[in-house]
Design an enzyme around this catalytic site. Structure first.
Site, PDB file in Angstrom:
ATOM      1  N   SER A  97       0.795  -1.238   0.000  1.00 38.66           N
ATOM      2  CA  SER A  97       0.000   0.000   0.000  1.00 38.66           C
ATOM      3  C   SER A  97       0.824   1.283   0.000  1.00 38.66           C
ATOM      4  O   SER A  97       0.245   2.368  -0.089  1.00 38.66           O
ATOM      5  CB  SER A  97      -0.957   0.008   1.193  1.00 38.66           C
ATOM      6  OG  SER A  97      -2.048  -0.829   0.946  1.00 38.66           O
ATOM      7  N   LYS A 104       0.157   3.767  -2.673  1.00 36.66           N
ATOM      8  CA  LYS A 104      -0.857   4.816  -2.602  1.00 36.66           C
ATOM      9  C   LYS A 104      -0.261   6.221  -2.625  1.00 36.66           C
ATOM     10  O   LYS A 104      -0.961   7.173  -2.984  1.00 36.66           O
ATOM     11  CB  LYS A 104      -1.727   4.601  -1.363  1.00 36.66           C
ATOM     12  CG  LYS A 104      -2.603   3.340  -1.453  1.00 36.66           C
ATOM     13  CD  LYS A 104      -3.402   3.117  -0.187  1.00 36.66           C
ATOM     14  CE  LYS A 104      -4.457   2.027  -0.348  1.00 36.66           C
ATOM     15  NZ  LYS A 104      -3.922   0.669  -0.413  1.00 36.66           N
ATOM     16  N   SER A 156      -6.236   3.524   4.216  1.00 32.36           N
ATOM     17  CA  SER A 156      -5.674   2.629   3.196  1.00 32.36           C
ATOM     18  C   SER A 156      -6.734   1.777   2.514  1.00 32.36           C
ATOM     19  O   SER A 156      -6.494   0.618   2.161  1.00 32.36           O
ATOM     20  CB  SER A 156      -4.587   1.723   3.805  1.00 32.36           C
ATOM     21  OG  SER A 156      -3.666   1.306   2.822  1.00 32.36           O
TER      22      SER A 156
END
Length: 322
Positions: free
Chosen positions: A97, A100, A155
């Site tokens: 993640s 991102k 997230s």
């Protein structure tokens, strides 16, 4: 743009241990790959590049701490653009993640924070086991600011698909934009196939490239820093029928929610976590030392979440020694 092509050129030269002759082959730019260093230096591009980034030649790792057992570790004083600690920073890694932050960079460049985004069927129906979701339903509408906040703080992968589709029309088209952004930023060892970091063998980066993306964000987008510094957020949006709705999310960053304490003299401003089975536990942070200098730290592929934050504390403790 010219400045960024220069950044990519210098990065490649340093990775190769120096440039032979005066020709620089600049990746990703067919119309500038025959420019010389002298031509690139006109107008002060080299000075601009040196003032913006820390450049670490291949083989210049400074890692020697037995407590830092993660696969890849980096700490940079982003005020002075100096490396404090570096270990295996050009190794191909899965970012999970942390992806991102790249999505956020593309979004901030190509949309307005007050844009109204409609959650699609695809965004509302991610089926991958273990995928973290905000829980938005198809037809919900939300501002880009609120969506980015849920995306970066909590997230939520559904938020990532919604961002991608709003900006580019599809996840695949958005991934192309992410890869173009990587080229412009000089992140020459990255390739992305989705906006959220759910695993794909062809979705990868390096600790140094993560630094490049993160540095671009924290130095140029105050809205990004504002978002990642929040421990708990209340996200407001409209349901499919137009009615008011809200959700409260907690950050995945333990420093921001009070379950991890930074070393004395270090203030964690914010950051982004990432975890998958193949990526391990990952974290990029923006912090401040007692000297008021800002620092960017990256740890990729720690064995567990607990190990990740213990090692990050070990890394941040080096700020007082720098």
């Amino acid at each position: 743009m010219k400045k960024r092509f220069f950044a990519a050129a210098v990065t490649v030269c340093l990775l190769l241990g120096g440039c032979a002759g005066n020709k620089v082959m600049i990746p990703y730019s067919s119309d500038t790959n025959s420019m010389t260093l002298a031509e690139l230096d006109k107008g002060g591009e080299s000075q601009l590049f040196a003032a913006d980034l820390s450049v670490i030649p291949l083989g210049d790792d400074k890692g020697a701490d037995a407590k830092l057992t993660a696969e890849s570790v980096l700490l940079i004083d982003s005020t002075d653009n100096k490396v404090v600690y570096a270990d295996n920073i050009y190794q191909k890694m899965y970012p999970a993640s942390i992806t991102k932050i790249v999505t956020a960079l593309v979004a901030l460049k190509n949309s307005d924070l007050e844009d109204i985004v409609t959650i699609s069927h695809n965004a509302a129906n991610i089926k991958e086991p273990g995928a973290k979701l905000c829980g938005f339903k198809e037809g919900c509408t939300i501002t880009m600011r609120e969506l980015l906040t849920a995306f970066l703080v909590y997230s939520g992968n559904d938020a990532g698909v919604a961002i991608a589709e709003h900006i580019a029309g599809s996840v695949d088209k958005f991934a192309e934009m992410m890869n173009e952004e990587a080229k412009e930023t000089g992140a020459t060892h990255s390739h992305f196939v989705n906006p959220h970091g759910l695993h794909d063998d062809n979705h990868y980066t390096t600790a140094y490239d993560i630094y490049l993306f993160f540095n671009e964000l924290v130095k140029n987008y105050g809205s990004f820093v504002d978002i990642i510094s929040q421990g708990i957020v209340k996200i407001e949006y409209k349901g499919p029928d137009g009615s008011y709705a809200s959700r409260t999310f907690s950050s995945t960053d333990r420093y921001l929610v009070g379950t991890q304490t930074a070393p004395e003299g270090v203030t964690v401003i914010g950051g982004k976590t990432g975890t998958t089975g193949l990526a391990g536990s990952c974290l990029v942070l923006y912090s401040e030392g007692e000297n008021t200098h800002k620092y960017i730290s990256v740890i990729l592929k720690a064995d567990t979440g607990d190990a990740l934050f213990l090692q990050m504390n070990e890394l941040l403790s080096k700020i007082s020694q720098s």
